[in-house]
Write an enzyme that holds these catalytic residues in place. Structure first.
Site, PDB file in Angstrom:
ATOM      1  N   LYS A 110       0.832  -1.210   0.000  1.00 13.83           N
ATOM      2  CA  LYS A 110       0.000   0.000   0.000  1.00 13.83           C
ATOM      3  C   LYS A 110       0.866   1.258   0.000  1.00 13.83           C
ATOM      4  O   LYS A 110       0.580   2.214  -0.707  1.00 13.83           O
ATOM      5  CB  LYS A 110      -0.951   0.001   1.195  1.00 13.83           C
ATOM      6  CG  LYS A 110      -2.103  -0.988   1.030  1.00 13.83           C
ATOM      7  CD  LYS A 110      -2.940  -1.088   2.293  1.00 13.83           C
ATOM      8  CE  LYS A 110      -3.987  -2.187   2.141  1.00 13.83           C
ATOM      9  NZ  LYS A 110      -4.592  -2.547   3.435  1.00 13.83           N
ATOM     10  N   LYS A 189      -7.655 -12.655 -15.582  1.00 12.73           N
ATOM     11  CA  LYS A 189      -8.479 -12.738 -14.373  1.00 12.73           C
ATOM     12  C   LYS A 189      -9.441 -11.556 -14.295  1.00 12.73           C
ATOM     13  O   LYS A 189      -9.025 -10.407 -14.506  1.00 12.73           O
ATOM     14  CB  LYS A 189      -7.558 -12.734 -13.151  1.00 12.73           C
ATOM     15  CG  LYS A 189      -8.304 -12.739 -11.832  1.00 12.73           C
ATOM     16  CD  LYS A 189      -7.362 -12.592 -10.651  1.00 12.73           C
ATOM     17  CE  LYS A 189      -8.096 -12.736  -9.358  1.00 12.73           C
ATOM     18  NZ  LYS A 189      -8.343 -11.690  -8.505  1.00 12.73           N
ATOM     19  N   LYS A 192     -11.536  -5.718 -10.824  1.00  8.63           N
ATOM     20  CA  LYS A 192     -11.822  -4.280 -10.941  1.00  8.63           C
ATOM     21  C   LYS A 192     -10.626  -3.524 -11.477  1.00  8.63           C
ATOM     22  O   LYS A 192     -10.765  -2.628 -12.291  1.00  8.63           O
ATOM     23  CB  LYS A 192     -12.161  -3.711  -9.549  1.00  8.63           C
ATOM     24  CG  LYS A 192     -13.600  -3.809  -9.170  1.00  8.63           C
ATOM     25  CD  LYS A 192     -13.885  -3.021  -7.909  1.00  8.63           C
ATOM     26  CE  LYS A 192     -13.156  -3.545  -6.692  1.00  8.63           C
ATOM     27  NZ  LYS A 192     -13.598  -4.870  -6.224  1.00  8.63           N
TER      28      LYS A 192
HETATM   29  P1  ADP Z   1     -10.914  -7.318  -7.544  1.00  7.72           P
HETATM   30  O1  ADP Z   1      -9.789  -8.138  -8.125  1.00  7.72           O
HETATM   31  O2  ADP Z   1     -11.977  -7.057  -8.540  1.00  7.72           O
HETATM   32  O3  ADP Z   1     -10.422  -6.071  -6.850  1.00  7.72           O
HETATM   33  P2  ADP Z   1     -11.178  -8.307  -4.913  1.00  7.72           P
HETATM   34  O4  ADP Z   1      -9.682  -8.397  -4.783  1.00  7.72           O
HETATM   35  O5  ADP Z   1     -11.901  -7.234  -4.156  1.00  7.72           O
HETATM   36  O6  ADP Z   1     -11.567  -8.228  -6.462  1.00  7.72           O
HETATM   37  O7  ADP Z   1     -11.764  -9.737  -4.554  1.00  7.72           O
HETATM   38  C1  ADP Z   1     -12.741 -10.004  -3.600  1.00  7.72           C
HETATM   39  C2  ADP Z   1     -12.920 -11.515  -3.543  1.00  7.72           C
HETATM   40  O8  ADP Z   1     -13.360 -12.040  -4.803  1.00  7.72           O
HETATM   41  C3  ADP Z   1     -11.621 -12.281  -3.216  1.00  7.72           C
HETATM   42  O9  ADP Z   1     -11.922 -13.334  -2.318  1.00  7.72           O
HETATM   43  C4  ADP Z   1     -11.170 -12.843  -4.533  1.00  7.72           C
HETATM   44  O10 ADP Z   1     -10.477 -14.049  -4.373  1.00  7.72           O
HETATM   45  C5  ADP Z   1     -12.481 -13.042  -5.284  1.00  7.72           C
HETATM   46  N1  ADP Z   1     -12.257 -12.825  -6.719  1.00  7.72           N
HETATM   47  C6  ADP Z   1     -12.073 -11.637  -7.323  1.00  7.72           C
HETATM   48  N2  ADP Z   1     -11.904 -11.775  -8.655  1.00  7.72           N
HETATM   49  C7  ADP Z   1     -11.977 -13.101  -8.907  1.00  7.72           C
HETATM   50  C8  ADP Z   1     -11.892 -13.895 -10.094  1.00  7.72           C
HETATM   51  N3  ADP Z   1     -11.698 -13.334 -11.283  1.00  7.72           N
HETATM   52  N4  ADP Z   1     -12.040 -15.230  -9.979  1.00  7.72           N
HETATM   53  C9  ADP Z   1     -12.253 -15.809  -8.773  1.00  7.72           C
HETATM   54  N5  ADP Z   1     -12.341 -15.116  -7.614  1.00  7.72           N
HETATM   55  C10 ADP Z   1     -12.209 -13.782  -7.661  1.00  7.72           C
END
Ligand code: ADP
Ligand code: TRP
Length: 321
Positions: A110, A189, A192
């Protein structure tokens, strides 16, 4: 078996979040003593816009209720509604060596990203340890990036227990290996931060437009298509049973349909799958007081346990009550 997890109020949810995390969590409600909370004090470390933090917190609660969190089956609350967690946070700080926090990747990442290195960012894992240890959680399901934080909670608990005996339950993290990574529009993957997501709660027109952007190859319409490498197929699969998958594979192999048809099919699958959640969400958006009541009810349930635990710990460390 007590399972506890905190889910950041981080804005619009996508189907990667749902199939990667939320669905497993909701399924756990039937088999374990599940605690789910929205860590708004943690969110405060990076979100400094007060109105946005309030809105995000309630929106997160609405989204989880809509997607199936059942406040009767689980203990569902907002972190700041159980103030005992901050008392434990301070007590645990006294058993947290600086080196333990200095080694935290999340803090270093961070700061490297330019977030100011203030104390709350640094002591973030101690508050997370308090979240976990206050409720004697056995299992903490988390994403990969949070494993180290659960290990820190465990280390703090060991230190405390070495001093005072078997007071705190040692938590274990859980990563769901079975869950495949949900691909995004470009096949990477879904995330966001990559801008390649399909949001769960957008309107139908937007959904159609987003699904239309999924990258495919240029096999002509009449030719058979390879479902094993197709992003549209990979996403359709999430919504299909064995039979549905076979039927779709047959359509790919037969030829005569273009990717536009498969995209249309995917859009319908997504739209239908989340129909009930959409309705519930619309209801709660109109009834935010009810949402607040549900969260207070959850906090009340959580506090019964939190109070007993904090009193025991206060007695042990010498804080008069
Ligand atoms: P992002 O990558 O969109 O910022 P987060 O890191 O906030 O998503 O992820 C929140 C939860 O969703 C985590 O437990 C993460 O493992 C799951 N997750 C996010 N994107 C995926 C994905 N493409 N496939 C499987 N699980 C995901
Ligand atoms: N730090 C976690 C995240 O960013 C959220 C969280 C806070 C949490 N307290 C927790 C997760 C306790 C599990 C247990 O995702």
């Amino acid at each position: 078996m007590r399972v506890l997890t905190g889910i950041q109020p981080s804005g619009a949810l996508h189907i990667g979040n749902y199939f990667g995390a939320i669905k497993q969590m909701i399924d756990l409600q039937d088999t374990s003593d599940l605690f789910i909370f929205i860590p708004n004090y943690h969110a405060l470390t990076s979100l400094k816009d007060p109105q946005a933090l309030k809105t995000n917190t309630i929106d997160a609660a609405i989204n989880f209720l809509a997607l199936g969190v059942d406040p009767q089956k689980s203990t569902f609350y907002v972190q700041s509604d159980v103030k005992e967690v901050l008392e434990l946070y301070w007590i645990l700080s006294g058993y947290t060596p600086m080196g333990l926090l200095e080694r935290a990747h999340s803090y270093k990442d961070k700061v490297a990203k330019g977030i100011p290195a203030n104390h709350s960012l640094f002591s973030y894992p101690v508050l997370m340890a308090a979240d976990i240890l206050l409720y004697d959680a056995d299992i903490v399901p988390v994403g990969k990036d949070q494993i180290q934080h659960v290990e820190i909670a465990r280390d703090i608990a060991v230190k405390f227990n070495n001093e005072f005996g078997d007071i705190l339950t040692l938590p274990e993290f859980r990563i769901d290996d079975k869950v495949a990574t949900v691909p995004g529009l470009d096949g990477a993957k879904m995330s966001k931060s990559y801008g390649n997501t399909i949001e769960i709660f957008c309107d139908e027109k937007q959904l159609k437009k987003t699904v239309g952007k999924i990258v495919t190859d240029s096999t002509p319409m009449e030719e058979p298509k390879d479902f094993t490498t197709c992003n549209v197929y990979a996403l359709c699969r999430l919504f299909l049973d064995e039979q549905g998958e076979q039927a779709l594979q047959a359509r790919y192999q037969k030829g005569g349909e273009g990717y536009g048809h498969f995209k249309m099919y995917l859009k319908e699958l997504i739209w239908d799958y989340f129909a009930e959640a959409r309705e519930k969400r619309a209801y709660y958006l109109e009834h935010k007081d009810e949402v607040r009541d549900i969260l207070h009810y959850g906090a009340q349930k959580a506090r019964v346990i939190a109070q007993e635990k904090i009193e025991k710990i206060q007695d042990i460390v010498g804080i008069i009550r």
